[in-house]
Write a protein that holds these residues in place. Structure first.
Motif, PDB file in Angstrom:
ATOM      1  N   MET A 134     -15.315  -0.312 -16.650  1.00 61.58           N
ATOM      2  CA  MET A 134     -14.142  -0.844 -15.968  1.00 61.58           C
ATOM      3  C   MET A 134     -14.550  -1.882 -14.931  1.00 61.58           C
ATOM      4  N   THR A 135     -13.786  -2.960 -14.875  1.00 66.51           N
ATOM      5  CA  THR A 135     -13.915  -3.987 -13.844  1.00 66.51           C
ATOM      6  C   THR A 135     -12.495  -4.346 -13.421  1.00 66.51           C
ATOM      7  N   GLY A 136     -12.328  -4.953 -12.310  1.00 67.52           N
ATOM      8  CA  GLY A 136     -10.999  -5.406 -11.917  1.00 67.52           C
ATOM      9  C   GLY A 136     -10.043  -4.273 -11.638  1.00 67.52           C
ATOM     10  N   ARG A 137      -8.790  -4.626 -11.484  1.00 72.65           N
ATOM     11  CA  ARG A 137      -7.761  -3.683 -11.073  1.00 72.65           C
ATOM     12  C   ARG A 137      -6.892  -3.249 -12.247  1.00 72.65           C
ATOM     13  N   HIS A 138      -6.493  -1.989 -12.217  1.00 71.80           N
ATOM     14  CA  HIS A 138      -5.558  -1.454 -13.202  1.00 71.80           C
ATOM     15  C   HIS A 138      -4.290  -2.298 -13.161  1.00 71.80           C
ATOM     16  N   HIS A 139      -3.763  -2.650 -14.341  1.00 68.03           N
ATOM     17  CA  HIS A 139      -2.642  -3.580 -14.452  1.00 68.03           C
ATOM     18  C   HIS A 139      -1.548  -2.917 -15.275  1.00 68.03           C
ATOM     19  N   SER A 150      -0.439   8.189  -2.151  1.00 69.11           N
ATOM     20  CA  SER A 150      -0.549   7.692  -0.776  1.00 69.11           C
ATOM     21  C   SER A 150      -1.810   6.844  -0.595  1.00 69.11           C
ATOM     22  N   ARG A 151      -2.773   6.966  -1.507  1.00 67.77           N
ATOM     23  CA  ARG A 151      -4.036   6.226  -1.411  1.00 67.77           C
ATOM     24  C   ARG A 151      -4.028   4.940  -2.236  1.00 67.77           C
ATOM     25  N   TRP A 152      -2.939   4.645  -2.886  1.00 71.55           N
ATOM     26  CA  TRP A 152      -2.866   3.489  -3.781  1.00 71.55           C
ATOM     27  C   TRP A 152      -2.593   2.198  -3.020  1.00 71.55           C
ATOM     28  N   HIS A 200       0.852  -1.195   0.000  1.00 68.95           N
ATOM     29  CA  HIS A 200       0.000   0.000   0.000  1.00 68.95           C
ATOM     30  C   HIS A 200       0.885   1.242   0.000  1.00 68.95           C
ATOM     31  N   GLY A 201       0.405   2.277  -0.693  1.00 70.65           N
ATOM     32  CA  GLY A 201       1.023   3.591  -0.613  1.00 70.65           C
ATOM     33  C   GLY A 201       1.917   3.926  -1.794  1.00 70.65           C
ATOM     34  N   GLY A 245       2.342  -5.077 -12.105  1.00 71.38           N
ATOM     35  CA  GLY A 245       1.687  -4.555 -10.918  1.00 71.38           C
ATOM     36  C   GLY A 245       0.204  -4.355 -11.134  1.00 71.38           C
ATOM     37  N   LEU A 246      -0.576  -4.726 -10.134  1.00 73.90           N
ATOM     38  CA  LEU A 246      -1.997  -4.380 -10.075  1.00 73.90           C
ATOM     39  C   LEU A 246      -2.104  -3.176  -9.154  1.00 73.90           C
ATOM     40  N   TRP A 247      -2.900  -2.198  -9.548  1.00 68.44           N
ATOM     41  CA  TRP A 247      -3.032  -0.955  -8.790  1.00 68.44           C
ATOM     42  C   TRP A 247      -4.499  -0.633  -8.613  1.00 68.44           C
ATOM     43  N   TRP A 248      -4.884  -0.180  -7.422  1.00 68.39           N
ATOM     44  CA  TRP A 248      -6.267   0.206  -7.187  1.00 68.39           C
ATOM     45  C   TRP A 248      -6.345   1.152  -5.991  1.00 68.39           C
ATOM     46  N   ALA A 249      -7.487   1.809  -5.880  1.00 69.49           N
ATOM     47  CA  ALA A 249      -7.761   2.714  -4.766  1.00 69.49           C
ATOM     48  C   ALA A 249      -9.276   2.809  -4.633  1.00 69.49           C
ATOM     49  N   ASP A 250      -9.735   3.258  -3.481  1.00 65.78           N
ATOM     50  CA  ASP A 250     -11.177   3.424  -3.292  1.00 65.78           C
ATOM     51  C   ASP A 250     -11.759   4.395  -4.314  1.00 65.78           C
ATOM     52  N   ASP A 251     -10.979   5.403  -4.687  1.00 65.84           N
ATOM     53  CA  ASP A 251     -11.389   6.378  -5.692  1.00 65.84           C
ATOM     54  C   ASP A 251     -10.368   6.339  -6.822  1.00 65.84           C
TER      55      ASP A 251
END
Length: 188
Positions: A159-164, A95-97, A37-38, A78-84
């Protein structure tokens, strides 16, 4: 011994062109994974994850080679995601990643010796939109913005899933302006 297999060249989903969004069907693939995280540039968590993955990836590769089937260790991903998800584009608040770093492992490889600090998981992304970004990681936001707010909705997708991300360049040896990264977003 048979020829060395380069999965990056053998799998169509590892091909992309700069400036071109392409819809691809990504097959299920097995990965070594470490979560974090982060901001990847703050603290040691990101580098610690990289350093946990590579020794395991090479141990598996050499064991496979010794058993008669050699392959090129695939690139870091890398898979990347955040609440927003705006924290990746408009706000760019690292910092929210949340992230998962990964290295693909061929199906034939025996993973019974993988340490508990690294997990093995099959990722099934299915249909995705992807493009090649050439340049610094911090310059991806404009490309992602076009992908998320123009190409995906204009093609009747969501969009579905996590940014890759697939890191085709070694960031330690490549100047930022020449980094090559596949940006992929699962869609439905």
């Amino acid at each position: 011994m048979a020829d060395k297999v380069d999965l990056k060249r053998a799998i169509d989903a590892y091909r992309a062109r700069a400036g071109v969004f392409r819809i691809v069907d990504v097959p299920p693939m097995r990965y070594l994974m470490v979560d974090g995280h982060g901001d990847p540039n703050v603290g040691t968590a990101f580098q610690d994850a990289v350093e946990a993955l590579y020794p395991v990836a090479y141990k598996l590769k050499f064991a496979s080679r010794d058993a008669g089937r050699d392959y090129v260790v695939p690139p870091l991903e890398g898979l990347w995601w955040a609440d927003d998800m705006d924290s990746f584009t408009a706000q760019r608040d690292k910092s929210r990643w949340d992230w998962t770093l990964m290295i693909m492992v061929p199906d034939w490889v025996d993973t019974s010796s993988v340490p508990s600090s690294v997990r093995i998981e099959t990722l099934s992304e299915g249909r995705c939109v992807q493009t090649l970004h050439v340049g610094a990681y911090d310059d991806e936001a404009a490309v992602l913005e076009r992908m998320h707010t123009s190409f995906i909705p204009e093609n009747g997708l969501r969009m579905t899933g996590r940014h890759h991300e697939i890191y085709l360049s070694d960031r330690r040896k490549t100047e930022p302006a020449k980094l090559r990264t596949i940006l992929r977003q699962p869609v439905a």
